[in-house]
Design an enzyme around this catalytic site. Structure first.
Site, PDB file in Angstrom:
ATOM      1  N   SER A   1     -37.284 -47.555 -56.045  1.00 33.05           N
ATOM      2  CA  SER A   1     -38.751 -47.290 -55.504  1.00 33.05           C
ATOM      3  C   SER A   1     -38.768 -47.288 -54.026  1.00 33.05           C
ATOM      4  CB  SER A   1     -39.842 -48.009 -56.113  1.00 33.05           C
ATOM      5  OG  SER A   1     -40.949 -47.599 -55.459  1.00 33.05           O
TER       6      SER A   1
ATOM      7  N   TYR B   1     -44.243 -54.628 -59.854  1.00 37.52           N
ATOM      8  CA  TYR B   1     -43.509 -53.555 -59.917  1.00 37.52           C
ATOM      9  C   TYR B   1     -42.430 -53.368 -58.664  1.00 37.52           C
ATOM     10  CZ  TYR B   1     -42.202 -48.389 -59.794  1.00 37.52           C
ATOM     11  OH  TYR B   1     -41.701 -47.322 -59.748  1.00 37.52           O
TER      12      TYR B   1
END
Length: 250
Positions: free
Chosen positions: A144, A157
Site C-alpha cells: 500500500s 492496516y
C-alpha cells in the site's frame, strides 16, 4: 491483445472481485490459465463464470488464506495439469471498513485479524505455492502507498502492509536462488467494493493531492501486474512499485 502468458498457470488470491478480479481478467485475456483463490463462494463462482464467458481458462477454488490447510488444498488444485506454476499474485487481504480508529482505539481482535489475513495469509500462500513454481516464475505481493506517507487511523492496516514490503525483500533473496522473482505492488486508494463506503470528500482530497488528479481505478493497476509477471521484468526483484497517481513519492 497479445498472448504473452499463453500456456502459463497463474494463481490470484482474493480474485472474486475488485483488484483481484481485474488482475485475473487482464492475465486471462493475455492467455494465462487463472486460479481464482477466493474465500467467498458466491463471488468466486460468479467470477469464474464471467471469465469463462470471455473465453478465459479460469477455475475458482474456495480458499481461506489464513488457514494452512485451506491454502495447501488450493495449491494442490493449482498444480494440476501443469508442469509448474508460473505466477502468483497475493492480492487477498482485509481492508473493508477498517479505517477511522486511532491507534489506541483499535480492538486487539481487529489487530489480530488484520495480521492473520494480510501478513500470515500472504506468507502461507507463498509458502504453499513457492515450491511449485517454475524457475523464471514471478510473485507479486500487494502492499500500500499508505506505508510511505503514514496514513492515519489505519495503523493495523498500514503495519500489515509494511510487513508485506519487508517480506517481499527477504523472499526475493530466498527465492532468487531458484530464479523466481518477488516484487511488491503498492496501490493508492482505488475505486472498488472494498472502498465503496469511503466518503466522497476523502476521494476528492486524494484526487486533489495526487499529481494526476483523478480517482484511481483497477485498470490503472492490471497492466503493472502483467508487467511484473512477464519477461519484461525478468531482471527485477525485491522491489516495490508505488502506483497511485503521484500521491506518495519515493
Amino acid at each position: 491483445m497479445s498472448k504473452r502468458f499463453e500456456g502459463q498457470r497463474v494463481v490470484i488470491t482474493g480474485s472474486g472481485r475488485g483488484l483481484g478480479f481485474a488482475f485475473a481478467a487482464r492475465l486471462g485475456a493475455e492467455g494465462a490459465s487463472v486460479i481464482l483463490a477466493e474465500l467467498d463462494a458466491e463471488l468466486g463462482t460468479r467470477a469464474e463464470a464471467e471469465l469463462r464467458g470471455r473465453g478465459i481458462d479460469a477455475r475458482f477454488v474456495q480458499t481461506d488464506v489464513s488457514s494452512e490447510e485451506s491454502v495447501a488444498a488450493m495449491a494442490k488444485v493449482a498444480a494440476e495439469g501443469v508442469d509448474g506454476i508460473h505466477g502468483l499474485v497475493t492480492n487477498a487481504g482485509w481492508a473493508n471498513n477498517v479505517g477511522g480508529r486511532l491507534y489506541d482505539e483499535i480492538p486487539p481482535d481487529a489487530w489480530d485479524r488484520m495480521m492473520s489475513i494480510n501478513v500470515r495469509g500472504t506468507w502461507l500462500t507463498i509458502r504453499a505455492i513457492g515450491p511449485l513454481m517454475r524457475p523464471g516464475g514471478s510473485v507479486v505481493t500487494l502492499g500500500s502507498d499508505g506505508i510511505y506517507w503514514g496514513a492515519p487511523r489505519l495503523l493495523h492496516y498500514v503495519t500489515s502492509k509494511s510487513a508485506i514490503t519487508g517480506m517481499t525483500r527477504s523472499l526475493a533473496r530466498e527465492l532468487g536462488e531458484r530464479m523466481i522473482r518477488v516484487n511488491c505492488l503498492a496501490p493508492g486508494l482505488t475505486v472498488g467494493e472494498a472502498t465503496k463506503d469511503i466518503p466522497r470528500s476523502r476521494w476528492d482530497d486524494y484526487a486533489e493531492r495526487r499529481l494526476l488528479k483523478r480517482d484511481q481505478v483497477p485498470e490503472d493497476l492490471d497492466g503493472v501486474v502483467a508487467f511484473l509477471l512477464s519477461e519484461d521484468s525478468r531482471f527485477m526483484t525485491g522491489q516495490t512499485l508505488i502506483v497511485d497517481g503521484g500521491f506518495a513519492l519515493n
